[in-house]
Design an enzyme around this catalytic site. Sequence first.
Site, PDB file in Angstrom:
ATOM      1  N   ASP A 249      -4.351   3.477  14.324  1.00 58.71           N
ATOM      2  CA  ASP A 249      -3.480   3.975  13.262  1.00 58.71           C
ATOM      3  C   ASP A 249      -4.024   5.313  12.776  1.00 58.71           C
ATOM      4  O   ASP A 249      -4.922   5.883  13.406  1.00 58.71           O
ATOM      5  CB  ASP A 249      -3.333   2.936  12.146  1.00 58.71           C
ATOM      6  CG  ASP A 249      -4.605   2.739  11.336  1.00 58.71           C
ATOM      7  OD1 ASP A 249      -5.618   3.395  11.634  1.00 58.71           O
ATOM      8  OD2 ASP A 249      -4.579   1.931  10.395  1.00 58.71           O
TER       9      ASP A 249
ATOM     10  N   ARG B 149       0.848  -1.207   0.000  1.00 59.47           N
ATOM     11  CA  ARG B 149       0.000   0.000   0.000  1.00 59.47           C
ATOM     12  C   ARG B 149       0.878   1.250   0.000  1.00 59.47           C
ATOM     13  O   ARG B 149       1.482   1.590   1.027  1.00 59.47           O
ATOM     14  CB  ARG B 149      -0.922  -0.002   1.219  1.00 59.47           C
ATOM     15  CG  ARG B 149      -1.766   1.267   1.301  1.00 59.47           C
ATOM     16  CD  ARG B 149      -3.011   1.120   2.145  1.00 59.47           C
ATOM     17  NE  ARG B 149      -2.769   1.094   3.571  1.00 59.47           N
ATOM     18  CZ  ARG B 149      -3.725   1.150   4.500  1.00 59.47           C
ATOM     19  NH1 ARG B 149      -5.000   1.234   4.125  1.00 59.47           N
ATOM     20  NH2 ARG B 149      -3.421   1.103   5.780  1.00 59.47           N
TER      21      ARG B 149
HETATM   22  C1  LIG Z   1      -7.321   1.260   9.366  1.00 59.23           C
HETATM   23  C2  LIG Z   1      -6.222   0.530   8.697  1.00 59.23           C
HETATM   24  O1  LIG Z   1      -5.579   1.044   7.852  1.00 59.23           O
HETATM   25  S1  LIG Z   1      -5.878  -1.031   9.209  1.00 59.23           S
HETATM   26  C3  LIG Z   1      -4.293  -1.363   8.492  1.00 59.23           C
HETATM   27  C4  LIG Z   1      -3.210  -0.654   9.184  1.00 59.23           C
HETATM   28  N1  LIG Z   1      -3.020  -1.123  10.537  1.00 59.23           N
HETATM   29  C5  LIG Z   1      -2.282  -2.225  10.753  1.00 59.23           C
HETATM   30  O2  LIG Z   1      -1.752  -2.784   9.824  1.00 59.23           O
HETATM   31  C6  LIG Z   1      -2.159  -2.737  12.147  1.00 59.23           C
HETATM   32  C7  LIG Z   1      -0.941  -3.577  12.288  1.00 59.23           C
HETATM   33  N2  LIG Z   1      -0.787  -4.063  13.661  1.00 59.23           N
HETATM   34  C8  LIG Z   1       0.165  -3.603  14.469  1.00 59.23           C
HETATM   35  O3  LIG Z   1       0.911  -2.697  14.116  1.00 59.23           O
HETATM   36  C9  LIG Z   1       0.319  -4.260  15.813  1.00 59.23           C
HETATM   37  O4  LIG Z   1      -0.425  -5.436  15.863  1.00 59.23           O
HETATM   38  C10 LIG Z   1      -0.116  -3.390  17.005  1.00 59.23           C
HETATM   39  C11 LIG Z   1       0.707  -2.125  17.039  1.00 59.23           C
HETATM   40  C12 LIG Z   1      -1.585  -3.047  16.928  1.00 59.23           C
HETATM   41  C13 LIG Z   1       0.126  -4.197  18.280  1.00 59.23           C
HETATM   42  O5  LIG Z   1       1.483  -4.537  18.273  1.00 59.23           O
HETATM   43  P1  LIG Z   1       2.243  -5.165  19.527  1.00 59.23           P
HETATM   44  O6  LIG Z   1       1.861  -4.437  20.747  1.00 59.23           O
HETATM   45  O7  LIG Z   1       3.682  -5.263  19.181  1.00 59.23           O
HETATM   46  O8  LIG Z   1       1.606  -6.581  19.585  1.00 59.23           O
HETATM   47  P2  LIG Z   1       2.159  -7.844  20.367  1.00 59.23           P
HETATM   48  O9  LIG Z   1       3.124  -7.456  21.433  1.00 59.23           O
HETATM   49  O10 LIG Z   1       0.992  -8.646  20.764  1.00 59.23           O
HETATM   50  O11 LIG Z   1       2.936  -8.619  19.218  1.00 59.23           O
HETATM   51  C14 LIG Z   1       3.326  -9.973  19.351  1.00 59.23           C
HETATM   52  C15 LIG Z   1       4.176 -10.324  18.165  1.00 59.23           C
HETATM   53  O12 LIG Z   1       3.393 -10.198  16.998  1.00 59.23           O
HETATM   54  C16 LIG Z   1       4.024  -9.312  16.092  1.00 59.23           C
HETATM   55  N3  LIG Z   1       2.996  -8.559  15.381  1.00 59.23           N
HETATM   56  C17 LIG Z   1       1.959  -7.865  15.899  1.00 59.23           C
HETATM   57  N4  LIG Z   1       1.219  -7.341  14.921  1.00 59.23           N
HETATM   58  C18 LIG Z   1       1.793  -7.707  13.755  1.00 59.23           C
HETATM   59  C19 LIG Z   1       1.462  -7.460  12.406  1.00 59.23           C
HETATM   60  N5  LIG Z   1       0.377  -6.762  12.057  1.00 59.23           N
HETATM   61  N6  LIG Z   1       2.268  -7.963  11.467  1.00 59.23           N
HETATM   62  C20 LIG Z   1       3.361  -8.688  11.814  1.00 59.23           C
HETATM   63  N7  LIG Z   1       3.709  -8.962  13.082  1.00 59.23           N
HETATM   64  C21 LIG Z   1       2.929  -8.467  14.048  1.00 59.23           C
HETATM   65  C22 LIG Z   1       4.892  -8.432  16.940  1.00 59.23           C
HETATM   66  O13 LIG Z   1       5.893  -7.851  16.156  1.00 59.23           O
HETATM   67  C23 LIG Z   1       5.370  -9.399  17.975  1.00 59.23           C
HETATM   68  O14 LIG Z   1       6.408 -10.168  17.401  1.00 59.23           O
HETATM   69  P3  LIG Z   1       7.543 -10.910  18.321  1.00 59.23           P
HETATM   70  O15 LIG Z   1       6.807 -11.853  19.218  1.00 59.23           O
HETATM   71  O16 LIG Z   1       8.393 -11.604  17.322  1.00 59.23           O
HETATM   72  O17 LIG Z   1       8.266  -9.852  19.065  1.00 59.23           O
HETATM   73  O1  LIG Z   2      -7.355   1.471   5.603  1.00 61.14           O
HETATM   74  C1  LIG Z   2      -8.292   1.007   6.163  1.00 61.14           C
HETATM   75  C2  LIG Z   2      -9.230   1.768   6.916  1.00 61.14           C
HETATM   76  O2  LIG Z   2     -10.135   1.177   7.525  1.00 61.14           O
HETATM   77  O3  LIG Z   2      -9.065   2.995   6.931  1.00 61.14           O
HETATM   78 MG   LIG Z   3      -7.451   3.685   5.614  1.00 61.44          MG
END
Ligand SMILES: CC(=O)SCCNC(=O)CCNC(=O)[C@H](O)C(C)(C)COP(=O)(O)OP(=O)(O)OC[C@H]1O[C@@H](n2cnc3c(N)ncnc32)[C@H](O)[C@@H]1OP(=O)(O)O
Ligand SMILES: O=CC(=O)O
Ligand SMILES: [Mg+2]
Length: 532
Positions: A448, A166
């Site tokens: 986010d 993206r």
């Molecule tokens: C509205 C929108 O646009 S939605 C799309 C954009 N938003 C996203 O993509 C959200 C992505 N998610 C994240 O960034 C994270 O899940 C968060 C920030 C919400 C929470 O993260 P954390 O607090 O680090 O979660 P947590 O401690 O439970 O993570 C456990 C493990 O999973 C991993 N992990 C958590 N989320 C993700 C993810 N989305 N992708 C890959 N790995 C992940 C962490 O890096 C961690 O790895 P490790 O055990 O090797 O150290």
């Molecule tokens: O990018 C996704 C959203 O829900 O905003």
């Molecule tokens: Mg969006």
Amino acid sequence: MTQSPIALPEGMQITGKIQPGYEQILTPEALALVARLTRAFEPRRQELLAVRVERAKRLDAGERPDFLPETAHIRDGDWKIAPIPKALECRRVEITGPVERKMVINAFNSGADSYMTDFEDSNTPNWDNQLTGQINMFDAVRKTISLEQNGKSYKLNDTIATLVVRPRGWHLDEKHVLVDGKRISGGIFDFALFMFHNAKEQLARGAGPYFYLPKMESHLEARLWNDIFVMTQTELGLPQGTIKATVLIETILAAFEMDEILYELKEHSSGLNAGRWDYIFSCIKKFKLDKDFCLADRAKVTMTAPFMRAYALLLLKTCHKRGAPAIGGMAALIPIKNDPEKNDVAMGGVRNDKARDATDGYDGGWVAHPGLVELAMGEFTKVLGDKPNQIDKQRPDIDVKAADLLNFQPEAPITEAGLRYNINVGIHYLGSWLAGNGCVPIHNLMEDAATAEISRSQVWQWIRSSKGVLEDGRKVTAEMVRAMIPEELAKVQRDAPGGDGPTYVRAGQIFEEMSTSASFAEFLTLPLYEEI
Ligand SMILES: CC(=O)SCCNC(=O)CCNC(=O)[C@H](O)C(C)(C)COP(=O)(O)OP(=O)(O)OC[C@H]1O[C@@H](n2cnc3c(N)ncnc32)[C@H](O)[C@@H]1OP(=O)(O)O
Ligand SMILES: O=CC(=O)O
Ligand SMILES: [Mg+2]
């Protein structure tokens, strides 16, 4: 201005610091593609952004969107998008996340069918995040990416998710790169560098260059992306139709042009996604001056709210009619550590969300965390069985009118807790974003740029709407918000990791300015970008 140690095309300047490794991405040939695309398409980007401003003025004056009369032939026509490539046929679960190295590896290995790596909502677009993100992609596509961190070794499994990228939306510039003296488009920068370095490698490995396109407001904005795809494919010697893109329908205006958006991208389309969080934000923003418009506490505005249900169903019906995948959006719930009861509730929420989408007919949906992949997969598998998708499921029974998309309920309750929640989340998120992290868990939810936009725009709107009244009868006012900000800032400083840092104090100031000033900032990331 930083002296660039790399060879730049005529007319290009780079003001960002070139760290070791960046030269691998910022090669003369890759930058030449960035420059050529910029010269060809930047004037149109600016024109389309100006159209947004004009449209916003008309909406501010009371105009309401409707389906376009001039494109009725497209909506009524019998056409389908080009066939979907094998690698994108099965997208029951798509994990998303910022382009940070460890998360990239974890997401690829998560068991999801596909992985959307994010230069947008979940990413602070500072120079280093953009460039290291490109390096991470370069290494990931070649399967050489690895990391040693906190005593753990990270590398890719043999079987990994299909990559979808993206790039930034049309509103965001890349201020560290100037062409002919002007800032360039962040989206073109992200897209062109990724394409240049990875498209052929991806094709050789059985997939291809696949994208998610964010925050568009019209089919003309989709046409711009399509024209960029056509030129890029020619420049790189790739067959036309190689690039595939899924468009996020995440603005109220785009919801009225779903057929048209698919049509513009017909040869390059891989469907639509219901980007719910930006969608809610867009509804608030576009009707911000309507004194009668008001939405309840953020937590009450769910996918079952009438206007959200109408949008989700129209998206599904439109996609399947055109042979296109319909991908569901993101439940913001994430696993909750150390509290099994709360965790069960959160997992139940995700399960319901995916079950509703799958039962409606969606082909897949997004998750925010690896811990949700199996659960979401289970819900889609219950409905799809061993079918890769259910595009053949037509929904002629769905009949969504303009009035349904504009049926903004629920309007109540608005509570003091809801107001404080928005202030708290807004400050926490802004502080984290300024510190370089664009996605954070706050109060056990993924936050986010899109979710934070809802929080800050609701506060602005409640101050101004005649319906912005708390349950207990108090009108939400700028004074009330100003009084709560230091109290919520103190909680954030106590609770946020690194919350005592300077970015959180600045976040409090920016939040106050944004929520109480007379004008409404179009995107919170625009003023923030000037601070990093
Ligand atoms: C509205 C929108 O646009 S939605 C799309 C954009 N938003 C996203 O993509 C959200 C992505 N998610 C994240 O960034 C994270 O899940 C968060 C920030 C919400 C929470 O993260 P954390 O607090 O680090 O979660 P947590 O401690 O439970 O993570 C456990 C493990 O999973 C991993 N992990 C958590 N989320 C993700 C993810 N989305 N992708 C890959 N790995 C992940 C962490 O890096 C961690 O790895 P490790 O055990 O090797 O150290
Ligand atoms: O990018 C996704 C959203 O829900 O905003
Ligand atoms: Mg969006």
